[in-house]
Design an enzyme around this catalytic site. Structure first.
Site, PDB file in Angstrom:
ATOM      1  N   GLY A 399      -1.453  -1.199   7.027  1.00 21.29           N
ATOM      2  CA  GLY A 399      -1.007  -0.472   5.839  1.00 21.29           C
ATOM      3  C   GLY A 399      -1.184   1.027   5.989  1.00 21.29           C
ATOM      4  N   SER A 400      -1.571   1.659   4.910  1.00 23.84           N
ATOM      5  CA  SER A 400      -1.578   3.128   4.879  1.00 23.84           C
ATOM      6  C   SER A 400      -2.608   3.771   5.788  1.00 23.84           C
ATOM      7  CB  SER A 400      -1.799   3.611   3.443  1.00 23.84           C
ATOM      8  OG  SER A 400      -0.698   3.235   2.630  1.00 23.84           O
TER       9      SER A 400
END
Length: 687
Positions: A399-400
């Site tokens: 993810g981020s």
């Protein structure tokens, strides 16, 4: 009857037997007297006697005077009874050859008669000689031909080999505190041949409760036929061993051996692993370094009597065991305990499937803590459902937290600076897919520092379009994606990173913000350690070195290093990551009073295997950061898989764990605040 005048053609004239008439009138009435039999053997008639008898019989044949006249012989005088005629008597007389019929043959004389003891003796001696020859042949076979075979079998029945186990090397933390150690123990064994069937129940009743064993299993072991040695229990305490010896049960005794214990119970269990009942490593480092830790077992061969006593002058050979080498880890027991406590509490609070915490020194690559939850107690590993280590064995989409790699690539190759402004809407469409941010918002003018601080997916896509797909891939590889860390733990996954030639038209966009690519937790922690170390990647290190049986320590080779990004780029990213922990950022809960903290949150969707999509798959919440931000000394990463209670965002559930563990580690390592003031970070573009 007229006499023939000449001879028959081809023959002599027929002979005619004389009759009494030929002798004269007086001769016919004169009885024929037999000569007296000689003494001692006259009971057998000879040929002459037989002829005399023939002459005494009446002749019914006609003489020369004419046919039909019968000349009668006078009755012979009385004579003694004759024994029965034998076959020899009949065969020897002329009348038998010339008369009208062959006399009846007498009974055949048997070849062997009971009355002949010599033949009977000879037959018996022959049978005895045959039997003795069989025994002699078997004796020759045993003593000459097969002597070696039976000698070996006899020795094998007396010879017993006892195992002399090697002392397994200890596993300690960086300060020498034992995480796994070997202690003295006892093995309980039995000789089934010495246990009478009537005594088996007494043995079972005494041993089963003492050893906490199933009585049926104990009975089966002591009833083993054809065996002189069976283990009943291994690794029992010395006190239990002494109690078994005090029972003085027939055929039951103990042997000295060693037992593996874990003095801190479940501390670092997913890292350490355990030793199974066979004495081999079953998981973790115990499995990966089993040969080094175990050493080489020895043995001792002794000869024993039927009663089980050692024969003093019998064979006694021995090979001494070689102790194993110990492992010294880079883990710190106190930091490991704090990390494990924090993640266990958060997993319970959020209802997460699992969680992990990693603490690293970015300058050396040394791992100070590897904590997972839920864990297990290696002292009682049989009760655990899972012995794996998700930190290295489970791949997930980061993810981020992956956006720092995209940031490094565009800063160095895309002409982007921290102050570059991007017009960021809530969503953008690329080809046939629409990408959006995690929260709805109007179109914003964000600096690139603001894009990273607010974790905008759309802003990251816009920035990634300044570089090629190949450049993005090259930076992912440079940071360690797609290859295992080789930290020494078994079963490590390399994650998933396909080359650009296999990317679809839209793959580069989700990859830029951390989806459609997967890593293990240690790979991701290494990315932040690289940035904190000024752009130099140091391979993660878990094994500090080995310890010889005598105590001599040998340090492990220094981990490999390589520069991934420039010092200037690393410092730019560090300043940008400090913005994530501000009030305007996504992780204000990660802030630690008195320290400057930099980090990044991650909230990634999990693929649902039922449909191959993200719907209903849950989330991975994470946070990775370092402190002090202006002089990074420690890196901490927290990952929670599928939190189900409360928030699922990394800034809400992972950042607080980061704060607690980082604050404790800074104090434990005696790392003071730098006193520097954080820079002013522009998140939004100035008008």
């Amino acid at each position: 009857m007229t006499a023939r005048a000449g001879r028959d053609t081809g023959g002599r004239p027929p002979r005619r037997r004389r009759t009494p008439a030929d002798r004269g009138p007086g001769a016919a009435r004169t009885p024929v007297r037999r000569p007296a039999r000689p003494a001692g053997g006259a009971d057998r008639p000879g040929p002459g006697d037989r002829a005399a008898r023939d002459d005494a019989r009446p002749d019914t044949r006609a003489g020369d005077a004419g046919r039909g006249e019968t000349a009668r012989r006078p009755a012979p005088a009385a004579r003694p009874a004759e024994p029965p005629r034998t076959a020899r008597a009949f065969s020897g007389g002329r009348s038998a050859r010339r008369g009208g019929g062959r006399p009846p043959r007498g009974p055949r004389r048997p070849a062997f008669r009971r009355s002949d003891p010599l033949k009977r003796l000879n037959a018996g001696l022959l049978v005895i000689a045959f039997v003795l020859s069989l025994f002699a042949g078997r004796l020759v076979q045993l003593q000459t031909i097969e002597a070696d075979v039976y000698t070996a079998r006899a020795v094998k029945q007396r010879l017993h080999e006892l195992e002399l186990p090697a002392v397994r090397g200890d596993i300690t933390d960086a300060d020498g505190h034992p995480l796994a150690k070997t202690v003295e123990a006892r093995a309980v064994y039995a000789d089934p041949a010495l246990i009478e069937p009537a005594q088996r129940q007494r043995v079972v009743a005494a041993l089963a409760p003492l050893l906490s064993m199933d009585p049926a299993k104990v009975l089966a072991k002591i009833s083993t036929s054809g065996s002189r040695f069976v283990y009943l229990a291994r690794g029992v305490s010395p006190d239990q061993g002494r109690m078994v010896e005090a029972l003085d049960l027939p055929g039951v005794d103990t042997l000295p051996e060693y037992r593996r214990i874990y003095p801190n119970d479940d501390l670092a269990a997913s890292v350490i692993g355990f030793v199974n009942r066979e004495g081999r490593g079953g998981a973790g480092l115990e499995s990966a370094y089993d040969r080094q830790l175990a050493g080489v077992d020895g043995w001792q061969r002794v000869e024993t009597s039927v009663s089980g006593q050692v024969i003093p002058m019998g064979e006694d050979s021995k090979r001494e065991p070689v102790p194993g080498r110990g492992l010294r880890l880079t883990l710190l027991r106190d930091v490991q305990a704090k990390a494990q406590q924090a993640i266990e509490e958060q997993v319970r609070a959020t209802g997460a499937r699992s969680g992990s915490v990693i603490v690293m020194d970015p300058r050396t690559g040394q791992i100070l803590a590897l904590a997972t939850a839920p864990g297990y107690d290696p002292n009682d590993y049989g009760r655990a459902d899972d012995w794996s280590n998700p930190i290295v064995q489970e791949a997930y989409e980061p993810g981020s937290t992956n956006k720092v790699i995209t940031a490094a690539a565009v800063l160095e190759k895309g002409g982007v600076t921290p102050g570059t402004v991007f017009r960021v809407p809530y969503s953008v469409r690329r080809h046939d897919r629409t990408f959006h941010d995690s929260h709805r918002h109007p179109t914003q003018r964000l600096t690139f520092s603001g894009v990273l601080a607010t974790s905008s997916n759309v802003g990251t896509i816009l920035a990634s379009e300044t570089i090629s797909a190949q450049t993005l891939y090259d930076y992912l590889r440079a940071f360690g994606f797609g290859e295992p860390t080789r930290v020494g733990l078994p079963g490590e996954t390399a994650g998933v990173l396909t080359p650009p030639s296999r990317w679809s038209g839209t793959d580069r966009y989700p990859i830029s913000f951390g989806q459609t690519v997967s890593v293990n937790a240690l790979q991701m922690a290494s990315v932040y350690a690289t940035i904190a170390n000024g752009g130099v990647r140091v391979s993660p290190q878990l094994i500090a070195g080995t310890v010889e049986p005598g105590g001599r320590f040998t340090a492990a080779p220094a981990p490999a290093q390589r520069r991934v990004i420039s010092q200037a780029t690393a410092e730019q990213i560090i300043r940008m990551l400090e913005g994530a922990t501000t009030v305007e950022g996504t992780a204000p809960k990660a802030r630690i009073p008195g320290y400057r903290v930099a980090g990044k949150t991650g909230t990634a969707e999990i693929v649902n295997p039922a449909c191959g999509c993200y719907e209903g798959g849950g989330y991975t919440a994470s946070f990775a950061g370092f402190a002090p931000a202006d002089d990074p000394r420690l890196v901490v990463q927290v990952v929670l898989q599928k939190p189900t209670r409360g928030s699922h965002y990394g800034g809400d559930v992972a950042a607080p764990v980061f704060r607690d563990v980082m604050a404790f580690a800074l104090k434990t390592r005696k790392i003071p605040p730098t006193g520097g003031r954080p820079p002013k970070i522009d998140i939004y573009a100035r008008d």
